[in-house]
Write a protein that holds these residues in place. Structure first.
Motif, PDB file in Angstrom:
ATOM      1  N   ILE A  62       0.325  -1.043   0.066  1.00 36.74           N
ATOM      2  CA  ILE A  62       0.100   0.395   0.211  1.00 36.74           C
ATOM      3  C   ILE A  62       1.014   1.632   0.266  1.00 36.74           C
ATOM      4  O   ILE A  62       0.470   2.305  -0.854  1.00 36.74           O
ATOM      5  CB  ILE A  62      -0.832  -0.147   1.557  1.00 36.74           C
ATOM      6  N   VAL A  63       1.453   0.847   0.976  1.00 37.19           N
ATOM      7  CA  VAL A  63       3.160   2.699   0.490  1.00 37.19           C
ATOM      8  C   VAL A  63       3.601   2.281   0.069  1.00 37.19           C
ATOM      9  O   VAL A  63       3.634   3.377  -0.797  1.00 37.19           O
ATOM     10  CB  VAL A  63       3.942   2.395   1.670  1.00 37.19           C
ATOM     11  N   PHE A  64       4.460   1.691  -0.851  1.00 35.93           N
ATOM     12  CA  PHE A  64       4.839   1.714  -2.078  1.00 35.93           C
ATOM     13  C   PHE A  64       4.432   1.875  -3.099  1.00 35.93           C
ATOM     14  O   PHE A  64       4.890   1.875  -4.651  1.00 35.93           O
ATOM     15  CB  PHE A  64       6.146   1.236  -1.621  1.00 35.93           C
ATOM     16  N   GLY A  65       2.775   1.817  -3.132  1.00 34.26           N
ATOM     17  CA  GLY A  65       2.788   0.819  -4.151  1.00 34.26           C
ATOM     18  C   GLY A  65       1.473   1.804  -4.346  1.00 34.26           C
ATOM     19  O   GLY A  65       1.327   2.098  -6.035  1.00 34.26           O
ATOM     20  N   PHE A  66       0.510   2.512  -3.751  1.00 41.26           N
ATOM     21  CA  PHE A  66      -0.103   3.239  -4.078  1.00 41.26           C
ATOM     22  C   PHE A  66      -0.054   4.725  -3.658  1.00 41.26           C
ATOM     23  O   PHE A  66      -0.173   5.584  -3.946  1.00 41.26           O
ATOM     24  CB  PHE A  66      -1.855   2.757  -3.031  1.00 41.26           C
ATOM     25  N   LEU A  67       0.115   4.761  -1.774  1.00 45.67           N
ATOM     26  CA  LEU A  67       0.662   5.806  -1.893  1.00 45.67           C
ATOM     27  C   LEU A  67       1.794   6.762  -2.116  1.00 45.67           C
ATOM     28  O   LEU A  67       1.986   8.305  -2.134  1.00 45.67           O
ATOM     29  CB  LEU A  67       0.896   5.908   0.212  1.00 45.67           C
ATOM     30  N   TRP A  68       2.377   6.179  -2.630  1.00 46.22           N
ATOM     31  CA  TRP A  68       4.595   6.565  -2.359  1.00 46.22           C
ATOM     32  C   TRP A  68       4.869   5.878  -3.829  1.00 46.22           C
ATOM     33  O   TRP A  68       6.115   4.200  -3.288  1.00 46.22           O
ATOM     34  CB  TRP A  68       4.518   6.647  -1.473  1.00 46.22           C
ATOM     35  N   PRO A  69       4.283   5.746  -5.118  1.00 49.24           N
ATOM     36  CA  PRO A  69       4.327   4.784  -6.152  1.00 49.24           C
ATOM     37  C   PRO A  69       5.650   4.978  -6.351  1.00 49.24           C
ATOM     38  O   PRO A  69       5.677   5.328  -7.534  1.00 49.24           O
ATOM     39  CB  PRO A  69       2.994   4.459  -6.815  1.00 49.24           C
ATOM     40  N   ILE A  70       6.681   3.988  -5.693  1.00 48.69           N
ATOM     41  CA  ILE A  70       8.373   4.190  -5.845  1.00 48.69           C
ATOM     42  C   ILE A  70       8.727   2.616  -7.026  1.00 48.69           C
ATOM     43  O   ILE A  70       9.716   2.575  -7.596  1.00 48.69           O
ATOM     44  CB  ILE A  70       9.126   4.281  -5.557  1.00 48.69           C
ATOM     45  N   LEU A  71       7.826   2.444  -6.411  1.00 51.77           N
ATOM     46  CA  LEU A  71       8.735   0.418  -6.782  1.00 51.77           C
ATOM     47  C   LEU A  71       7.249  -0.582  -7.539  1.00 51.77           C
ATOM     48  O   LEU A  71       6.098  -0.462  -6.948  1.00 51.77           O
ATOM     49  CB  LEU A  71       9.289  -0.073  -5.398  1.00 51.77           C
ATOM     50  N   PRO A  72       7.946  -1.172  -8.481  1.00 51.52           N
ATOM     51  CA  PRO A  72       6.881  -2.242  -9.102  1.00 51.52           C
ATOM     52  C   PRO A  72       6.819  -2.996  -7.752  1.00 51.52           C
ATOM     53  O   PRO A  72       6.744  -3.762  -6.230  1.00 51.52           O
ATOM     54  CB  PRO A  72       7.559  -3.101 -10.016  1.00 51.52           C
ATOM     55  N   ILE A  73       4.822  -3.155  -7.742  1.00 50.29           N
ATOM     56  CA  ILE A  73       4.126  -4.615  -6.655  1.00 50.29           C
ATOM     57  C   ILE A  73       4.198  -5.759  -7.536  1.00 50.29           C
ATOM     58  O   ILE A  73       3.499  -6.274  -6.634  1.00 50.29           O
ATOM     59  CB  ILE A  73       3.068  -3.167  -5.431  1.00 50.29           C
ATOM     60  N   SER A  74       4.213  -5.918  -8.300  1.00 45.35           N
ATOM     61  CA  SER A  74       3.750  -7.240  -8.911  1.00 45.35           C
ATOM     62  C   SER A  74       4.585  -7.472 -10.502  1.00 45.35           C
ATOM     63  O   SER A  74       4.639  -7.139 -10.952  1.00 45.35           O
ATOM     64  CB  SER A  74       2.494  -6.678  -9.707  1.00 45.35           C
ATOM     65  N   GLY A  75       5.313  -8.997  -9.995  1.00 47.95           N
ATOM     66  CA  GLY A  75       5.792  -9.499 -11.503  1.00 47.95           C
ATOM     67  C   GLY A  75       7.238 -10.111 -10.374  1.00 47.95           C
ATOM     68  O   GLY A  75       7.588  -9.561  -9.200  1.00 47.95           O
ATOM     69  N   VAL A 134      14.978  -7.177 -12.134  1.00 49.32           N
ATOM     70  CA  VAL A 134      14.122  -8.110 -11.307  1.00 49.32           C
ATOM     71  C   VAL A 134      15.260  -8.132 -10.171  1.00 49.32           C
ATOM     72  O   VAL A 134      13.774  -8.009  -8.863  1.00 49.32           O
ATOM     73  CB  VAL A 134      15.705  -9.243 -11.915  1.00 49.32           C
ATOM     74  N   ILE A 135      16.138  -7.097  -9.655  1.00 47.92           N
ATOM     75  CA  ILE A 135      16.535  -6.355  -8.354  1.00 47.92           C
ATOM     76  C   ILE A 135      15.376  -4.832  -7.754  1.00 47.92           C
ATOM     77  O   ILE A 135      14.620  -5.545  -6.722  1.00 47.92           O
ATOM     78  CB  ILE A 135      17.345  -5.453  -8.258  1.00 47.92           C
ATOM     79  N   GLN A 136      14.891  -4.296  -8.461  1.00 45.11           N
ATOM     80  CA  GLN A 136      13.595  -3.780  -9.007  1.00 45.11           C
ATOM     81  C   GLN A 136      12.648  -4.983  -8.145  1.00 45.11           C
ATOM     82  O   GLN A 136      11.631  -3.944  -7.319  1.00 45.11           O
ATOM     83  CB  GLN A 136      12.930  -2.898 -10.072  1.00 45.11           C
ATOM     84  N   TYR A 137      11.942  -5.253  -9.316  1.00 40.68           N
ATOM     85  CA  TYR A 137      10.649  -5.841  -9.115  1.00 40.68           C
ATOM     86  C   TYR A 137      10.905  -6.600  -7.605  1.00 40.68           C
ATOM     87  O   TYR A 137      10.162  -7.498  -6.845  1.00 40.68           O
ATOM     88  CB  TYR A 137      10.416  -6.825  -9.315  1.00 40.68           C
ATOM     89  N   GLY A 138      11.675  -7.249  -6.943  1.00 38.91           N
ATOM     90  CA  GLY A 138      12.523  -8.054  -5.747  1.00 38.91           C
ATOM     91  C   GLY A 138      12.656  -7.582  -4.202  1.00 38.91           C
ATOM     92  O   GLY A 138      12.467  -7.949  -3.658  1.00 38.91           O
ATOM     93  N   THR A 139      12.458  -6.411  -4.863  1.00 41.44           N
ATOM     94  CA  THR A 139      12.623  -5.405  -3.468  1.00 41.44           C
ATOM     95  C   THR A 139      11.939  -5.202  -2.700  1.00 41.44           C
ATOM     96  O   THR A 139      11.829  -5.402  -1.207  1.00 41.44           O
ATOM     97  CB  THR A 139      12.729  -4.008  -3.942  1.00 41.44           C
ATOM     98  N   LEU A 140      10.417  -5.406  -2.931  1.00 40.65           N
ATOM     99  CA  LEU A 140       9.611  -4.914  -2.110  1.00 40.65           C
ATOM    100  C   LEU A 140       9.535  -6.752  -1.366  1.00 40.65           C
ATOM    101  O   LEU A 140       9.131  -6.870  -0.002  1.00 40.65           O
ATOM    102  CB  LEU A 140       8.526  -5.116  -2.411  1.00 40.65           C
TER     103      LEU A 140
END
Lengths: 334, 285, 342
Positions: free
Chosen positions: A166-179, A197-203
């Protein structure tokens, strides 16, 4: 060296025992299911409009052996083992007619990568903070960090993951949240793909790290606060050995060893956490595969993943166990 | 016991804070028995009302008052956790005491089995069970299964204490005076392991509730029975985040955080209290 | 004979290495609003001279370990020094342990070393022995790595140890061996002052003799002072020059060891000596009535009076001072010298 071989043999015995128990449990759970999976699945498949009667027969045959509807209980059990040992769980229903093992094989690197990295990071950070908190007990800053780390630990993985989403996907969307990686990129050793891969794996990784850290922190802190009263630490302090040396070579080094054993013991739980995280972030690993399989009613896939993960976790535990004597000189070999 | 509680409340901030949080939860559970709505009814109130004067915590898209849903869910979720904790405590105590007291080969075999069960990944096995049971998966079956999986770690702890009690003088006295094994364990050893049992109960409760929340969020329990995880499941099913009905997600999540933080603080402060080292310091030995 | 020699030596080198004055160290607990004091070291004054072995004896929980921890500046909360002072004089270098912690830290192992109780576990279990020497002694020696290693090896050889022990892990050595290694470790910097806390307790009798001999030998060669703590009176008889008896956190008696064994002045000393086994003696040992007193709530007056065979009224009311005794020591008893060892 002979002693080490004995030790490995003993651990291997335990490994086999765990695998046999896990596989048997999976067999029993599947076998005593109140619904008949074979006909249900076949009818589901024909509803989808699958055509080739030969492949349908292959599916029916493998399901019969996996769930055991032919012959005595014992012979069914052995048929099941035959399937497990050859890694043949038949074709998957949801991705018909791809074999279950092929699907698992595709998902496996994602889970292994995510888990290894997240587990190592949370182990290192949690233990480091815990050791500091145990040794410098009167520092306010460390107490505050500790409180934060510990408060995160009991919260279920799902809640932490969802909050991050919710925080990084909706409120402050800086990181990919799916896949697992950007879809239009083809897997290659290119920088674009790796950074994706690194970006998607961060969350997903961050969730696992936040959830896992607290446990290591708490146990390390209590280990260290026990060790600081041990004779060899008191003696070194009496001798005026600089406190940084005492901390790193006397306290942390001794406290670390039980934590390595703890790592092996925790892998089962860590894997459970990964299942949840993969589901939340739609990460293309084993866990997501399993949940997707459940939603799709894909028996072969679910049973295949369960059995496989029992074996995989046991293997990882076994590996840690046999590497342990290399770092602890006191382990009695033999 | 009362004096201990009073002292803890007065001098231990974690305990005080934990008690407050759990107090909120318990008040909620008590309130659930006075709910004006049947917890299973949908479309009893106007859907999608934000939190406010009339509906304290708002209403969801299924036309349920969130406050009363939360109260009923909290009760059911806690119930699940307690059932798991109690069953798995009984198993852990029996296995731990017997294994530690009898010792020798029996102990080795029991512990080998114990460790094997502990080494299995719980979630995949539970998921498999949920999967094959389908609609016949009631919360009772789930609780029983979770209890079967959740005792191994604690029985090992209890065993290690029982092992040290075995060689103590009073055990021999009791055994020589003709007490049966069961009596020795129950009357002489049980009191010693009670502090650990108490502490592990807290942790087990946290684990069991976490399991229930997780499985319900995934929709793998009886989705009609209101639970904390179930609330989040329905919110997800109705895409509450996207639809802007944030309170549908926020309320159960906040409740989970309050519940877990409260339990955790209690467990921590109680552990500190029963920890032999700090206890010794208190007694001035 | 021994007595005469000891006196001669102490007159010749009258300088005191350690001076303790009115030292009080209590365990203070302030938990859940209840303050508790345990008076582990209660008003103790004593001096240790250059080149002597000074024994401290007493039952367990008499405060002897607390006393030497306080001397070594090794106390941790909840224990605290509430009064008095501890001063060292290392050849003109004066250190007030509790006023000058920096100076004290620099002197550790250089001037003051320690042989600890339970030597089974005083060495880091996961590091080789050589690391202990590096950590403890290297910075004091002012040598480069090779010269340091050579010095350590020759030191070990002089103590009858194979230099190969440096490459061993502690668990690979026997108990006696480990104790010898710690003695080597404690003496490699040739310190002026060594504290030995029950160094022979966990060892079997033959190894005990061996270790005692080693300590005595090193002490004589280095001319150091040793404070030797043990509850075992026969060990004191064998090795110490002067002896102090502790009871319930206080000194009961202090004096030349030989003279004290011949004519104990304090009834408690007499009891300790009487309970030693003697060859040819078949009488049963009398044990004292009652238990050692609680240090949290000690008896009034002389702390020994509830168990004392010759206590009088006054003993329960007044605290006896440490006064010069008939055998050239000090004693805290209103009826000093009135019991004898039978």
């Amino acid at each position: 060296m002979n002693g080490y071989l004995n030790y490995v043999a003993k651990r291997f015995g335990q490994f086999v025992f765990v695998v046999v128990t896990g596989v048997t449990l999976s067999f029993l759970i599947a076998h005593f299911s109140p619904v008949d999976p074979v006909e249900q699945t076949v009818s589901l498949l024909t509803n989808f409009g699958a055509t080739d009667p030969r492949t349908v027969e292959v599916l029916r045959q493998s399901l019969r052996e996996l769930y055991g509807t032919d012959g005595s209980l014992l012979s069914q059990y052995f048929l099941f083992w035959g399937r497990v040992l050859t890694g043949d769980f038949g074709p998957s229903l949801s991705a018909f007619p791809t074999p279950v093992m092929t699907i698992i094989g595709r998902a496996l690197p994602w889970t292994i990568g995510l888990l290894t990295l997240a587990t190592l990071i949370s182990w290192v950070i949690g233990n480091f903070l815990g050791a500091i908190a145990g040794y410098f007990r009167n520092s306010r800053a460390i107490k505050l960090v500790g409180l934060f780390v510990m408060a995160l630990q009991p919260i279920p993985t799902y809640i932490t993951g969802l909050t991050l989403l919710i925080v990084f996907g909706f409120l402050w969307p800086i990181l990919p949240i799916s896949g697992g990686a950007q879809l239009n990129l083809t897997p290659a050793a290119s920088w674009a793909y790796i950074s994706s891969v690194i970006q998607y794996g961060t969350l997903p990784a961050l969730t696992l790290v936040l959830v896992g850290m607290g446990g290591w922190f708490v146990s390390m802190r209590s280990l260290v606060s026990n060790i600081v009263t041990d004779d060899y630490v008191v003696y070194a302090e009496l001798a005026g050995v600089p406190s940084r040396t005492v901390f790193s070579q006397y306290v942390a080094r001794n406290a670390m060893l039980p934590q390595v054993t703890g790592l092996a013991l925790s892998l089962g739980n860590v894997f459970g956490g990964a299942v949840i995280v993969e589901f939340i972030f739609n990460y293309p690993g084993i866990g997501k595969l399993m949940i997707a399989g459940i939603y799709a009613g894909d028996y072969s896939l679910v049973l295949g993943v369960t059995t496989f993960s029992v074996i995989a976790v046991a293997t990882a535990v076994f590996l840690i166990d046999i590497l342990y004597p290399l770092i602890d000189p006191r382990v009695k070999l033999g | 016991m009362l004096k201990v509680l009073r002292d803890l409340l007065r001098y231990n901030r974690e305990f005080l804070f934990g008690t407050l949080l759990i107090g909120i939860i318990i008040a909620l559970v008590i309130a659930s028995f006075f709910s004006p709505y049947d917890e299973l009814t949908t479309y009893a109130v106007i859907p999608d009302m934000p939190p406010g004067g009339e509906y304290w915590l708002g209403t969801n898209s299924r036309g349920q008052d969130m406050f009363w849903q939360l109260a009923a869910s909290m009760r059911n979720t806690l119930m699940f956790g307690l059932v798991v904790a109690i069953i798995s405590r009984v198993i852990a105590i029996v296995v731990g005491l017997v294994s530690g007291y009898v010792g020798g080969k029996t102990d080795q075999i029991i512990m080998a089995f114990n460790d094997t069960l502990g080494a299995l990944p719980n979630i995949p096995i539970l998921l498999l069970l949920v999967f094959v049971m389908r609609d016949q998966m009631t919360w009772g079956v789930l609780a029983l299964t979770a209890a079967m999986l959740g005792w191994t770690h604690d029985s090992r702890l209890i065993r290690s204490v029982a092992l040290s009690l075995r060689t103590r003088e009073f055990t021999r006295h009791a055994a020589f005076s003709g007490m049966r094994t069961g009596q020795v364990l129950f009357r002489e050893h049980l009191p010693y392991v009670m502090p650990i049992v108490f502490f592990t109960t807290m942790n087990n409760l946290i684990w069991a509730i976490g399991l229930e929340v997780t499985l319900s969020i995934l929709g793998f329990s009886d989705i009609n029975r209101p639970t904390i995880g179930g609330m989040i499941y329905w919110a997800n099913a109705h895409s509450a985040m996207v639809a802007g009905i944030w309170w549908w997600i926020a309320v159960p999540m906040l409740a989970v955080v309050i519940l877990f933080l409260g339990l955790f603080l209690l467990a921590m402060s109680v552990n500190e209290y029963i920890d032999p080292r700090s206890r010794l310091a208190r007694m001035g030995a | 004979m021994t007595l005469a020699m000891t006196n001669e030596r102490s007159v010749a080198q009258a300088a005191d290495v350690l001076t303790i004055k009115d030292l009080k160290a209590y365990y203070i607990n302030d938990l859940f609003g209840v303050r508790r004091e345990v008076r582990a070291v209660d008003d103790i004054s004593l001096t240790v001279r250059r080149n002597e072995i000074y024994g401290i004896a007493g039952e367990s929980s008499s405060g002897k370990t607390s006393l030497i921890k306080t001397i070594a500046g090794a106390i941790r909360p909840p224990m605290r020094v509430v009064g008095g002072e501890v001063r060292f004089d290392f050849g003109g270098k004066h250190i007030d342990v509790y006023a000058e912690p920096g100076k004290m830290k620099a002197a550790r192992w250089q001037n003051l070393s320690y042989i600890m109780q339970g030597s089974m576990s005083v060495l880091n279990p996961v590091r080789r022995i050589k690391h202990a020497f590096n950590n403890f002694a290297f910075r004091h020696m002012g040598l480069d790595r090779t010269a340091f290693r050579a010095r350590v090896e020759s030191h070990l050889q002089r103590l009858g140890l194979d230099p190969n022990v440096l490459e061993a892990f502690p668990h690979q050595l026997s108990g006696g061996m480990r104790q010898r290694v710690t003695i080597a470790l404690a003496t490699v910097c040739e310190p002026e002052f060594i504290i030995a806390d029950e160094p022979t307790t966990a060892l079997d009798v033959l190894v005990q003799q061996d270790v005692l001999g080693l300590i005595k030998e090193v002490q004589e060669r280095l001319g150091s002072s040793v404070v030797f703590v043990t509850h075992d009176m026969s060990v004191h008889a064998a090795i110490t020059d002067r002896l102090a008896i502790m009871y319930a956190g206080r000194l009961a008696e202090e004096g030349p060891t030989q003279a004290m064994f011949d004519t104990p002045q304090h009834p408690y000393t007499a009891h300790l000596i009487a309970s030693l086994p003697r060859i040819g003696d078949t009488a049963t040992r009398k044990s004292l009535a009652g238990k050692p007193p609680s240090l949290a709530n000690p008896p009034t007056g002389c702390r020994f009076h509830p168990r004392c065979p010759i206590a009088i009224d006054r003993c329960s009311r007044e605290v006896p001072d440490m006064l010069p005794s008939a055998i050239g020591g000090r004693v805290a008893c209103f009826r000093a010298g009135e019991v004898s060892v039978k």
